[in-house]
Design an enzyme around this catalytic site. Sequence first.
Site, PDB file in Angstrom:
ATOM      1  N   ASP A 174     -42.575  59.685  -1.599  1.00 32.27           N
ATOM      2  CA  ASP A 174     -43.931  60.069  -1.988  1.00 32.27           C
ATOM      3  C   ASP A 174     -44.416  61.311  -1.230  1.00 32.27           C
ATOM      4  OD1 ASP A 174     -46.571  60.262  -2.730  1.00 32.27           O
ATOM      5  OD2 ASP A 174     -47.020  58.132  -2.445  1.00 32.27           O
ATOM      6  N   SER A 203     -48.255  61.535  -0.395  1.00 31.06           N
ATOM      7  CA  SER A 203     -48.674  60.765   0.776  1.00 31.06           C
ATOM      8  C   SER A 203     -48.258  61.436   2.080  1.00 31.06           C
ATOM      9  CB  SER A 203     -48.091  59.346   0.715  1.00 31.06           C
ATOM     10  OG  SER A 203     -48.694  58.611  -0.326  1.00 31.06           O
TER      11      SER A 203
END
Length: 281
Positions: A36, A39
């Site tokens: 991710d 993130s």
Amino acid sequence: LQPYQSPERIAALNAKNITSFAMELIPRISRAQSMDVLSSQAAIAGYKAAIMGADLAPRFFPMLTTAAGTIRPSKVIIIGVGVAGLQAIATARRLGAVVEAYDVRSATKEQVQSLGAKFIELGITAEGTGGYARELTAEEKQQQQEALAKHIATADVLITTAAVPGRPSPKIIPESTVDGMKSGAVIIDLAAEGGGNCTLTQPGKTIVHNGVTIHAPLNVPSQVPVHASEMYAKNLLNFLTPMLKDGAYAPDFSDEVIAGALLTHEGKIMNAAIRQQVEGA
């Protein structure tokens, strides 16, 4: 690839029959956490936001007891409790500030409290999907702004992080709220890439309005280039490794993660939202 911001680039990739993946489109599911990119880079942005706030504020963050008397700690308020917001909370707390935070997703209350901050409850919730909040109605937005203004008026530093990829940043802080802030207060608008959460924000610039400094940085992770690059490289490695079978490139396009990140393939734009933006159909 920034597909929402660069439709011309996506059209060019598609025209040349190039298979491309957008790391921003990786599904936000447990199995894909190590891939991710949003993130990992948001964590850096949240950390830097607290540092920027401390740097621009005319006050100490921690409480200090000196021969000249006791200095009260600064109050930092954080709007939006995603990855960036949580890291901003943690960093501001480490710097000694008193921290309060707000998010329309009530599920974030426990996370805020676990970091030693106070959760601001306004009675307005907007639980969404994919880790994001749903869009508020016009009435809810008005209620939110009015209720938040009372809290923000007490802030020494306000950090806003509310953003959804591919959409303009929601306007949460109107000019009237800024006018109600104390002289010397600082706003760090981490949503500047999408236009900002404050109506007065000028992306990429730092302005002063009625004694309030509004800082709207762009590409914040680039300010921590070593670790930003390390984290991004690790995200890429974790994404590409499952596609390699016995040293050969063999992606499984039926895999949820690979299919979700797939942008262009065999002359087609695979993501429906991006396809509509580029082709208008």
